[in-house]
Design a protein around this motif. Structure first.
Motif, PDB file in Angstrom:
ATOM      1  N   GLU A 273       0.835  -1.208   0.000  1.00 57.81           N
ATOM      2  CA  GLU A 273       0.000   0.000   0.000  1.00 57.81           C
ATOM      3  C   GLU A 273       0.870   1.258   0.000  1.00 57.81           C
ATOM      4  OE1 GLU A 273      -3.249   2.323   2.861  1.00 57.81           O
ATOM      5  OE2 GLU A 273      -2.564   0.286   3.341  1.00 57.81           O
ATOM      6  N   THR A 274       0.488   2.234  -0.792  1.00 55.22           N
ATOM      7  CA  THR A 274       1.220   3.499  -0.872  1.00 55.22           C
ATOM      8  C   THR A 274       0.831   4.399   0.297  1.00 55.22           C
ATOM      9  OG1 THR A 274       1.287   3.374  -3.288  1.00 55.22           O
ATOM     10  CG2 THR A 274       1.700   5.528  -2.275  1.00 55.22           C
ATOM     11  N   VAL A 275       1.837   4.866   1.032  1.00 59.09           N
ATOM     12  CA  VAL A 275       1.619   5.744   2.186  1.00 59.09           C
ATOM     13  C   VAL A 275       2.532   6.951   2.040  1.00 59.09           C
ATOM     14  CG1 VAL A 275       1.698   5.958   4.693  1.00 59.09           C
ATOM     15  CG2 VAL A 275       1.036   3.773   3.643  1.00 59.09           C
ATOM     16  N   ASN A 276       1.999   8.130   2.213  1.00 62.36           N
ATOM     17  CA  ASN A 276       2.781   9.363   2.105  1.00 62.36           C
ATOM     18  C   ASN A 276       3.301   9.779   3.477  1.00 62.36           C
ATOM     19  OD1 ASN A 276       2.261   9.625  -0.701  1.00 62.36           O
ATOM     20  ND2 ASN A 276       0.257  10.532  -0.248  1.00 62.36           N
ATOM     21  N   GLY A 277       4.527  10.297   3.490  1.00 64.04           N
ATOM     22  CA  GLY A 277       5.128  10.746   4.741  1.00 64.04           C
ATOM     23  C   GLY A 277       6.600  10.417   4.779  1.00 64.04           C
ATOM     24  N   ASP A 278       7.265  10.773   5.883  1.00 68.58           N
ATOM     25  CA  ASP A 278       8.681  10.451   6.011  1.00 68.58           C
ATOM     26  C   ASP A 278       8.840   8.972   6.334  1.00 68.58           C
ATOM     27  OD1 ASP A 278       9.002  10.091   9.102  1.00 68.58           O
ATOM     28  OD2 ASP A 278       7.862  11.938   8.861  1.00 68.58           O
TER      29      ASP A 278
ATOM     30  N   ILE B 102       6.009   6.187   7.779  1.00 70.24           N
ATOM     31  CA  ILE B 102       5.528   5.101   6.908  1.00 70.24           C
ATOM     32  C   ILE B 102       5.713   3.751   7.586  1.00 70.24           C
ATOM     33  CG2 ILE B 102       5.939   3.907   4.720  1.00 70.24           C
ATOM     34  CD1 ILE B 102       6.677   6.611   3.505  1.00 70.24           C
TER      35      ILE B 102
ATOM     36  N   TYR C 130       3.257   3.412  10.536  1.00 67.65           N
ATOM     37  CA  TYR C 130       1.881   3.291  10.035  1.00 67.65           C
ATOM     38  C   TYR C 130       1.628   1.881   9.506  1.00 67.65           C
ATOM     39  CZ  TYR C 130      -2.245   3.981   7.120  1.00 67.65           C
ATOM     40  OH  TYR C 130      -3.483   3.863   6.543  1.00 67.65           O
TER      41      TYR C 130
END
Length: 319
Positions: free
Chosen positions: A135-140, A144, A147
């Motif tokens: 799954e694509t997760v945005n952030g540093d 990530i 999460y």
């Protein structure tokens, strides 16, 4: 098809069954404690060790002889011996001599104990992890990782229930099935198919009992994370034990007299040599390289207690 260690001097206590779909095994050796067969170029031994420590030493010697054949070798069964105190069940203390004999035998034969990890051995486990991690997760990077670990934890809870269910309930169901198969087998002692059904039911029961044992062992380790550092009675008891070990109750003076209730001030620190240099201090405060972190993680005990994220080291090594 079955091979058993029939003899005039002892009762049959080992049966080896195999599927008709594989090549017929050839017997290498048969004794009162072990049957060894060759399946192609691989040796397979079924063990039922004697409860007597002295008698088990004959088995250890026999295993060393089989090891000298220098072939791929799988050994399964009941050794009636343990390698560590963690494996002990019951109140009676295990024999350290027996543990040492067993350990020396495994070392001499260059045998490695197969790991018992309930989730990792399931064929669908890695697919669950891969799907969650894709799954694509945005952030540093730190966000990530945390999460995805948190989400994976929730997914694995649901997957665990659907794949393994209530282990205790399943054990009771398997026990009932084994009892039924035993009655049928007793009434039909010459029927090989009935005997095979009984063995299959017993294997299923043993598998569920192993799962329960692994689960309980893992839960006991998680307790140190969930309760060990929380404001609980469990925490305070362990802190008192640690503090009692770290306290200085008395000091010996130059004349050999033991002094108690002595007032200690900071001047005592002046006689303690400074062993940490400025370079050592700088090195300890520097951020570690990625390769250093990986080496530390991969050198950790795979079956040790899990971290605050509830994932043990074997998870990171395998995934």
């Amino acid at each position: 098809m079955v091979i058993r260690n029939a003899s005039l001097t002892h009762k049959i206590n080992i049966w080896l069954f195999w599927s008709n779909s594989i090549v017929t095994p050839s017997v290498v050796s048969i004794s009162s404690q072990m049957i060894t067969v060759a399946v192609g170029d691989v040796l397979v031994s079924g063990v039922h060790a004697n409860v007597n420590m002295v008698q088990r030493r004959f088995l250890w010697s026999e295993m060393q002889l089989i090891s000298d054949l220098k072939k791929p070798w799988l050994v399964i069964g009941d050794f009636n011996a343990i390698l560590s105190l963690e494996d002990k069940v019951g109140d009676r203390s295990p024999s350290r001599r027996s543990m040492l004999d067993f350990s020396e035998c495994l070392n001499d034969c260059e045998l490695i104990q197969a790991p018992k990890r309930m989730w990792l051995e399931h064929p669908g486990f890695m697919k669950v992890v891969e799907d969650c991690w894709a799954e694509t997760v945005n952030g540093d990077p730190a966000f990530i990782l945390l999460y995805k670990l948190k989400k994976l934890k929730e997914i694995l809870k649901e997957w665990n229930w659907s794949s393994f269910g209530n282990v205790q309930v399943k054990i009771k169901e398997e026990e009932k099935l084994v009892q039924e198969k035993m009655v049928i087998s007793d009434n039909n002692p010459q029927d090989e198919q009935v005997l095979a059904d009984l063995v299959l039911a017993q294997n299923d029961l043993n598998s569920k009992e192993v799962q329960q044992c692994i689960m309980l062992k893992q839960k006991s380790r998680v307790e140190w994370v969930t309760e060990g550092y929380a404001n609980t009675n469990f925490f305070h008891i362990n802190m008192k034990i640690k503090q009692s070990k770290n306290m200085i109750y008395e000091i010996e003076d130059n004349d050999g007299n033991m002094l108690q209730d002595v007032s200690i001030n900071d001047s005592l620190l002046d006689v303690i040599p400074n062993l940490v240099t400025a370079e050592d201090q700088q090195m300890s405060e520097a951020a570690p390289e990625l390769e250093e972190i990986k080496n530390v993680v991969f050198n950790m005990n795979a079956d040790g207690a899990p971290g605050p994220d509830s994932f043990s080291c074997i998870f990171y090594k395998s995934c």
